[in-house]
Design a protein around this motif. Structure first.
Motif: not given
Length: 250
Positions: A54-57, A64-66
């Motif tokens: 998973i990555r936070s963007m 922010k969203q995962t």
């Protein structure tokens, strides 16, 4: 590119998506699935080269969203490049990059080849020839893709797509200077069949599947409506359909 706890390369699929010129994650995820299928068909375990992450963007309600991601080995990233759309110059460049890195790694691992014997010299020469052929092939793909990618640049939006008004301007010499409305009427003719008669904004599904068109939601006042855009490939197709393959009317 990142290094894991053992110092080995790991590539983020989200980073590769941007580098390979894919705007939408769902389309790039299709490329990843094809790469995994190829690795499976070769008898290897794709989980050794594709790890879910998973990555936070930036984005979402709080800024922010995962989002879903993958951590890829160099081998996995190379297969993703091979599974990509070879018409994209970014994909051709990625193939070249990973081909070079893979051959460099092989050369390092095989640097102990005994070149004191004719057999050792022949084995080393064959590896260099194989690497050279692969690089020539990928550079040829890049050379073919680059002119197409830039042909309609003056008419593309920031997503690399061409709306109907700009497409009409691009082909004005072929259509006799049709405005947007008349141009769209022309696209619904039986011998072209680009737009659906029942919904003038939507192309036939075959054009989407062939990469000639994309349908996007755009804001019109307070509403969001579906709007059809040509891809550069689609405008090439239409120019050929109209009987001319010359450069666009700038």
């Amino acid at each position: 590119m990142l290094l894991d706890h053992r110092g080995e390369e790991r590539w983020s699929a989200r980073d590769l998506q941007r580098l390979m010129g894919y705007e939408r994650w769902d389309r790039f995820d299709d490329v990843i699935q094809r790469a995994q299928q190829t690795i499976t068909a070769s008898g290897l375990d794709p989980l050794d080269h594709f790890r879910g992450a998973i990555r936070s963007m930036p984005g979402g309600r709080w800024g922010k969203q995962t989002v879903a991601d993958y951590r890829l080995t160099r081998f996995g990233a190379y297969h993703v490049a091979l599974a990509g759309d070879g018409r994209k110059p970014e994909v051709a460049a990625a193939k070249t990059y990973f081909a070079v890195k893979t051959r460099e790694a092989e050369a390092t691992q095989q640097s102990t080849t005994d070149v004191s014997s004719p057999e050792g010299i022949l084995a080393l020469a064959e590896r260099y020839v194989e690497a050279a052929r692969e690089l020539v092939a990928t550079k040829q793909e890049l050379a073919v893709a680059a002119p197409k990618a830039g042909k309609w640049d003056a008419f593309c939006n920031s997503d690399g797509l061409i709306d109907m008004g700009c497409a009409a301007k691009a082909l004005t010499k072929l259509t006799g200077g049709l405005g947007r409305t008349k141009f769209m009427e022309m696209l619904r003719r039986e011998d072209i069949r680009f737009l659906q008669v029942q919904n003038p904004r939507l192309p036939y599904e075959s054009h989407i599947q062939s990469g000639r068109a994309e349908v996007k939601l755009v804001q019109a006042g307070y509403q969001w409506v579906e709007q059809t855009f040509f891809t550069p490939k689609g405008l090439d197709w239409l120019a050929n359909k109209l009987g001319n393959t010359a450069l666009p009317a700038a």
